[in-house]
Design a protein around this motif. Sequence first.
Motif, PDB file in Angstrom:
ATOM      1  N   PRO A 129      10.349  -3.086  -4.085  1.00 57.56           N
ATOM      2  CA  PRO A 129      11.207  -1.918  -3.798  1.00 57.56           C
ATOM      3  C   PRO A 129      12.015  -2.119  -2.515  1.00 57.56           C
ATOM      4  N   HIS A 130      13.030  -1.257  -2.337  1.00 54.95           N
ATOM      5  CA  HIS A 130      14.010  -1.433  -1.270  1.00 54.95           C
ATOM      6  C   HIS A 130      13.906  -0.351  -0.201  1.00 54.95           C
ATOM      7  N   PRO A 131      13.088  -0.539   0.828  1.00 49.99           N
ATOM      8  CA  PRO A 131      13.006   0.487   1.876  1.00 49.99           C
ATOM      9  C   PRO A 131      14.333   0.682   2.602  1.00 49.99           C
ATOM     10  N   GLU A 132      15.180  -0.367   2.637  1.00 48.44           N
ATOM     11  CA  GLU A 132      16.463  -0.245   3.344  1.00 48.44           C
ATOM     12  C   GLU A 132      17.420   0.677   2.596  1.00 48.44           C
ATOM     13  N   HIS A 133      17.108   1.002   1.353  1.00 47.39           N
ATOM     14  CA  HIS A 133      17.937   1.955   0.607  1.00 47.39           C
ATOM     15  C   HIS A 133      17.351   3.360   0.649  1.00 47.39           C
ATOM     16  N   ALA A 134      16.344   3.564   1.469  1.00 43.89           N
ATOM     17  CA  ALA A 134      15.753   4.900   1.617  1.00 43.89           C
ATOM     18  C   ALA A 134      15.671   5.230   3.096  1.00 43.89           C
ATOM     19  N   ILE A 135      16.841   5.277   3.748  1.00 41.98           N
ATOM     20  CA  ILE A 135      16.863   5.595   5.181  1.00 41.98           C
ATOM     21  C   ILE A 135      17.613   6.888   5.459  1.00 41.98           C
ATOM     22  N   PRO A 157      16.777 -10.333   2.859  1.00 40.83           N
ATOM     23  CA  PRO A 157      17.170  -9.189   2.033  1.00 40.83           C
ATOM     24  C   PRO A 157      17.298  -9.532   0.549  1.00 40.83           C
ATOM     25  N   GLY A 158      17.628  -8.496  -0.207  1.00 34.04           N
ATOM     26  CA  GLY A 158      17.727  -8.627  -1.656  1.00 34.04           C
ATOM     27  C   GLY A 158      19.069  -9.183  -2.109  1.00 34.04           C
ATOM     28  N   GLY A 159      19.156  -9.440  -3.382  1.00 40.60           N
ATOM     29  CA  GLY A 159      20.378  -9.970  -3.961  1.00 40.60           C
ATOM     30  C   GLY A 159      20.046 -11.007  -5.011  1.00 40.60           C
ATOM     31  N   PHE A 160      21.002 -11.892  -5.233  1.00 43.15           N
ATOM     32  CA  PHE A 160      20.797 -12.980  -6.190  1.00 43.15           C
ATOM     33  C   PHE A 160      21.219 -14.257  -5.487  1.00 43.15           C
ATOM     34  N   SER A 161      20.353 -14.783  -4.590  1.00 49.62           N
ATOM     35  CA  SER A 161      20.736 -15.944  -3.810  1.00 49.62           C
ATOM     36  C   SER A 161      21.062 -17.107  -4.736  1.00 49.62           C
ATOM     37  N   TYR A 162      22.185 -17.740  -4.499  1.00 52.31           N
ATOM     38  CA  TYR A 162      22.673 -18.849  -5.339  1.00 52.31           C
ATOM     39  C   TYR A 162      22.692 -18.459  -6.806  1.00 52.31           C
ATOM     40  N   GLY A 163      22.880 -17.164  -7.098  1.00 53.73           N
ATOM     41  CA  GLY A 163      22.923 -16.697  -8.478  1.00 53.73           C
ATOM     42  C   GLY A 163      21.555 -16.558  -9.116  1.00 53.73           C
ATOM     43  N   ASP A 164      20.504 -17.010  -8.440  1.00 55.02           N
ATOM     44  CA  ASP A 164      19.145 -16.960  -9.018  1.00 55.02           C
ATOM     45  C   ASP A 164      19.087 -17.636 -10.380  1.00 55.02           C
ATOM     46  N   ILE A 166      12.467  -8.480   0.978  1.00 46.72           N
ATOM     47  CA  ILE A 166      12.707  -7.360   0.076  1.00 46.72           C
ATOM     48  C   ILE A 166      13.292  -7.896  -1.220  1.00 46.72           C
ATOM     49  N   CYS A 167      12.683  -7.582  -2.341  1.00 43.77           N
ATOM     50  CA  CYS A 167      13.220  -7.927  -3.658  1.00 43.77           C
ATOM     51  C   CYS A 167      13.447  -9.437  -3.752  1.00 43.77           C
ATOM     52  N   ASN A 168      14.692  -9.903  -3.811  1.00 46.88           N
ATOM     53  CA  ASN A 168      14.952 -11.335  -3.850  1.00 46.88           C
ATOM     54  C   ASN A 168      14.335 -12.028  -2.632  1.00 46.88           C
ATOM     55  N   GLY A 169      14.284 -11.311  -1.502  1.00 46.90           N
ATOM     56  CA  GLY A 169      13.656 -11.866  -0.300  1.00 46.90           C
ATOM     57  C   GLY A 169      12.163 -12.090  -0.510  1.00 46.90           C
ATOM     58  N   PHE A 170      11.513 -11.179  -1.216  1.00 48.19           N
ATOM     59  CA  PHE A 170      10.090 -11.321  -1.568  1.00 48.19           C
ATOM     60  C   PHE A 170       9.923 -12.557  -2.452  1.00 48.19           C
ATOM     61  N   GLN A 171      10.824 -12.711  -3.415  1.00 45.57           N
ATOM     62  CA  GLN A 171      10.764 -13.871  -4.307  1.00 45.57           C
ATOM     63  C   GLN A 171      10.929 -15.171  -3.513  1.00 45.57           C
ATOM     64  N   ILE A 172      11.838 -15.133  -2.524  1.00 45.95           N
ATOM     65  CA  ILE A 172      12.064 -16.335  -1.708  1.00 45.95           C
ATOM     66  C   ILE A 172      10.815 -16.656  -0.885  1.00 45.95           C
ATOM     67  N   LEU A 173      10.184 -15.621  -0.305  1.00 44.10           N
ATOM     68  CA  LEU A 173       8.980 -15.857   0.497  1.00 44.10           C
ATOM     69  C   LEU A 173       7.860 -16.436  -0.359  1.00 44.10           C
ATOM     70  N   LEU A 210       8.846   7.567  -1.538  1.00 39.40           N
ATOM     71  CA  LEU A 210       9.806   7.426  -2.649  1.00 39.40           C
ATOM     72  C   LEU A 210      10.891   6.425  -2.253  1.00 39.40           C
ATOM     73  N   ILE A 211      10.916   5.318  -2.957  1.00 39.57           N
ATOM     74  CA  ILE A 211      11.773   4.174  -2.587  1.00 39.57           C
ATOM     75  C   ILE A 211      12.446   3.653  -3.858  1.00 39.57           C
ATOM     76  N   PRO A 212      13.735   3.281  -3.810  1.00 41.96           N
ATOM     77  CA  PRO A 212      14.355   2.728  -5.035  1.00 41.96           C
ATOM     78  C   PRO A 212      13.843   1.326  -5.360  1.00 41.96           C
ATOM     79  N   ILE A 213      13.733   1.054  -6.654  1.00 44.89           N
ATOM     80  CA  ILE A 213      13.581  -0.341  -7.078  1.00 44.89           C
ATOM     81  C   ILE A 213      14.826  -0.692  -7.873  1.00 44.89           C
ATOM     82  N   LYS A 214      15.193  -1.947  -7.848  1.00 44.68           N
ATOM     83  CA  LYS A 214      16.332  -2.401  -8.655  1.00 44.68           C
ATOM     84  C   LYS A 214      16.224  -3.906  -8.826  1.00 44.68           C
ATOM     85  N   ASN A 215      15.736  -4.321  -9.983  1.00 41.56           N
ATOM     86  CA  ASN A 215      15.571  -5.749 -10.229  1.00 41.56           C
ATOM     87  C   ASN A 215      15.357  -5.998 -11.709  1.00 41.56           C
ATOM     88  N   ILE A 216      15.464  -7.261 -12.081  1.00 46.01           N
ATOM     89  CA  ILE A 216      15.120  -7.638 -13.456  1.00 46.01           C
ATOM     90  C   ILE A 216      13.886  -8.530 -13.463  1.00 46.01           C
TER      91      ILE A 216
END
Lengths: 226, 759, 79
Positions: free
Chosen positions: A193-199, A47-54, A84-91, A136-142
């Motif tokens: 984008p975050h499909p888990e925020h569009a349920i 999932p998304g977030g800021f693992s170890y603060g990124d 998803i998001c940070n998870g995509f970056q990790i993959l 239609l799905i939210p995005i939220k990232n920098i």
Amino acid sequence: MKIGVITFPGTLDDVDAARAARAVEAEAVPLWHADDDLRGVDAVVVPGGFSYGDYLRAGAIARFAPIMQSVVDAARRGMPVLGICNGFQILCEAGLLPGVMLRNVGLHFVCKDQWLRVENTETAWTTRFEPGAEILIPIKNIDGRYTASAETVRELEAEGRVVFRYVEGNPNGSINDIAGICSPDGRVVGLMPHPEHAIDALTGPSDDGLGVFYSVLDATRSLVTA
Amino acid sequence: MTEIDTVDKAATDPDRPQPYAELGLKDDEYARIREILGRRPTEAELAMYSVMWSEHCSYKSSKVHWRHWKENTTPEMQAKLLAGIGENAGVVDIGDGWAVTFKVESHNHPSYVEPYQGAATGVGGIVRDILAMGARPLAVMDPLRFGAADHPDTKRVLPGVVAGIGGYGNCLGLPNIGGEVVFDPSYQGNPLVNAMCIGAMRVEDLQLAKASGVGNKVILFGARTGLDGIGGVSVLASESFSDDEDVASRKKLPSVQVGDPFTEKVLIECCMELFAQRLVVGIQDLGGAGLSCATSELASAGEGGMHIELDKVPLRAKGMTPAEVLSSESQERMCAIVRPEDVDAFMRVCQKWDVLATVIGEVTDTGRLVITWHGETVVDVPPRTVAHEGPEYHRPIARPADQDELQADDPAKLPRPSTPEELRETLLRLISSPNLASKEWVTSQYDRYVRGNTVLAQPSDSGMIRIDEETGRGVAASTDCNGRYVKLDPYVGTQLALAEAYRNVATTGATPLAVTNCLNFGSPEDPGVMWQFEQAVKGLAEGCRELGIPVTGGNVSFYNQTGSTAILPTPVVGVLGVIDDVRRRIPTGIGAEPGETLILLGETSDEFGGSEWAHVVHGHLGGRPPQVDLAREKLLAEILVAGSRDGMLSAAHDLSEGGLAQALVEAALIGQTGARIILDEDQDPFVQLFSESAGRVLVAVPRTEELRFTEMCTARGLPWRRIGVVDPESNALEIQDVATFPLDELRQAWEGTLPALFD
Amino acid sequence: MARVVVDVIPKPEILDPQGQAIVKALPRLGFTGVRDVRQGKHFELEVDDEVDDATLEKIAEGFLSNPVIEDYVVRRVES
């Protein structure tokens, strides 16, 4: 059907990914970064977030977590994995998907409801969508600007591995408007984008994201019968 | 090594001169400390008293006015409170076994010096306050005020503040669901960065900040302690005959703290697990005044004393003195009281989350706070004298001499637009003015979705989050203040802030329940400012009594001024409401239902004192603010909640700055739907469109519900007027006999301003 | 034309969460013995010859760094 949801220190959207799994009547199984046990799950969401603060680079430290070694091994054997998001970056950092995410062109964090086109409906996570469906799905990232070498991008496009593409405006400067991609076998998908925020239209802009989680139910069923 | 000043030493050289004035203590305050202790204070004690008796920590100028809260809180109002003023944050019972806690705090000055870190640590601090009540922090909101939008310094401060709030809050995983962005030249050089946090817990999980149970351990956990924010006590270091170069260089230290949201996120999850396993007896966050504050408040609120071994505190910097360790404002730290038999379990949870935790002392029955440093006593004080029995000032109060002149400067004399073309231009000019323009540029930098419980966020009238996923119970919150109204009449202006926050909560279908505040004012040493302050507190307290909702706590920020010029008095009022099922929330945008009638609730008078129109078009501030009628506000709220409960309302939007015109434009743009409006022939169109009369809400009513709704309003005595219909086909806002505005044109005007200023 | 390098690093007494995250991760990856890490920013500027040192100082102090929390070093690497 069990969907594992990984929590790293700094993971934020794990509760949301688990809620989305429950929404399609799958069992959400929490996975802890420091364990290497996948606890018998049929699919994994990073999932998304800021693992170890990124703080070093998004996903750069998380890829070394014990759980990720198990996820990489399972993915190589065909287990569906969604980043998803940070998870995509990790993959991407873990080498399951090519490319990298750079700082958004506007240099700001961007939180908005974004239209996407589903370009590939044959991956483990997208079979429930109509080809070319717009969702239609939210995005939220920098750090959401997908980029890869020209050769890699050509390859992704040629092999139909661009799974989601931004439409009605590119929010972050991603190359070819790429919002999400998949592995050659279509089992590993990563998207910003975050499909888990569009349920549920109560708490998100739509319920279009449910299709992602329903799809993986089919994907794991077919794996069992095959 | 630095020579350490101890209690023993204080006895041997009782007359050693001490730099108390540089630490901000007055002669009589220093004398009182000597009297309390019966000797001179040690350096560490002096550091503790000076910071705890500062305006910021002791509320010494405002405390005497708190009686207004007490005198105006009836037993019925008190009954809803599980914890009130004096705790880290107020706690309200919202039903179904849930308790909600919320609080606003200011981080104004740090955000001017270092906008990113100042704003970021402001978020971090308020979140820890909520955490210290035993609650999971659920959402944040940020009321912000900056200098003129086109001033060069605003270009430095605003983007940094917004990025800091986003950078910290987004990384923490808390949705940002509302707040304010206001521009006024009076905030140049003194922006207001207020931060609010809302948290929830089961009623039985409430934690209080007190050290009880003799023998219980005091555990400091979270980040290491460094030299953050000790600028103030650096004067002690130079007195210490130090030959340590680390210490000698302290004078140059900035008083800025750097936040680490990742550490705070981990700290939150760690605390949640500690609470769930019931491993905590008492807990306190470390904020301003750091360990000085946490240890003295915990000990003072408990029944006994406390012994702290200060040398056990894990440090980040070399050569720190006891005074520095006590004063450090390093972020992301908490202090817990833990039963001895639970210490191991406590440590295991901290280890799981990789959170540093150290036993630094224990609860005693001595009635004194004793702090030792490598075995020597450096502090030995009655904790109440530090934390709760600081000085109290009755500052002189005087109504400013120019207040009459200000109120006599009636905006009625200002030239008004009258032709349709002039009205059209006025509308476009106002909606694109910085205060009324879309704040999307700011709010799109905040994550409003994380945790998946956000039901309404900006630009809705209030933010709303679901608390209980099973039942749908949730809360709504809004913060408001118009400093221009408060300047014109602090009593009425503050009640207007209360009325608007209250109305905003009701406009989304929630029932207002409780109030918090952040009172931002100029210098308390200015009798005119103290008059504003007293009027504001009285206005708020008496207003809350009339509305029947208690003040649960608040924050006072004085000395907000540039040179001798104070900011507009800005008592930000936050109102929290409860909604039994968030699925019946009322959205802001029109057009959700096919066929809606637009109805204006309330009455419109010719009221332009302090208005956005007078400010934008004429640069004028004078006259009287709009009248406030709290009984009417209460009725209006009841009608809105009833309308929501019975499914009679498909949209609602509060009327405030910019009046009806602004509300119509926002409701149409947010709903992406046009409308046709017919103004009342018997009233000046300018007044109808731009007056800022309070107690008004624009509602959209499905045609099938129109009769039922208007009959209810009539029966209950709420004035209403049918002002038009939603027109999904037109893609335009048509105001008959004035102009037709294509939505694209409105959108460009409304949304273009902030990106043009700050991109 | 000259090449100028500006390194900006958090002041020693200022908390550096980035550096802390890295130093905590290293042992997990099997790298021991690294006691501290501080993460800064590295800028490379191509500047005309007439840009003098005083100007570069101003750029570094007033723009590339925030002197409240960061130190900086300006170096001309080629000229």
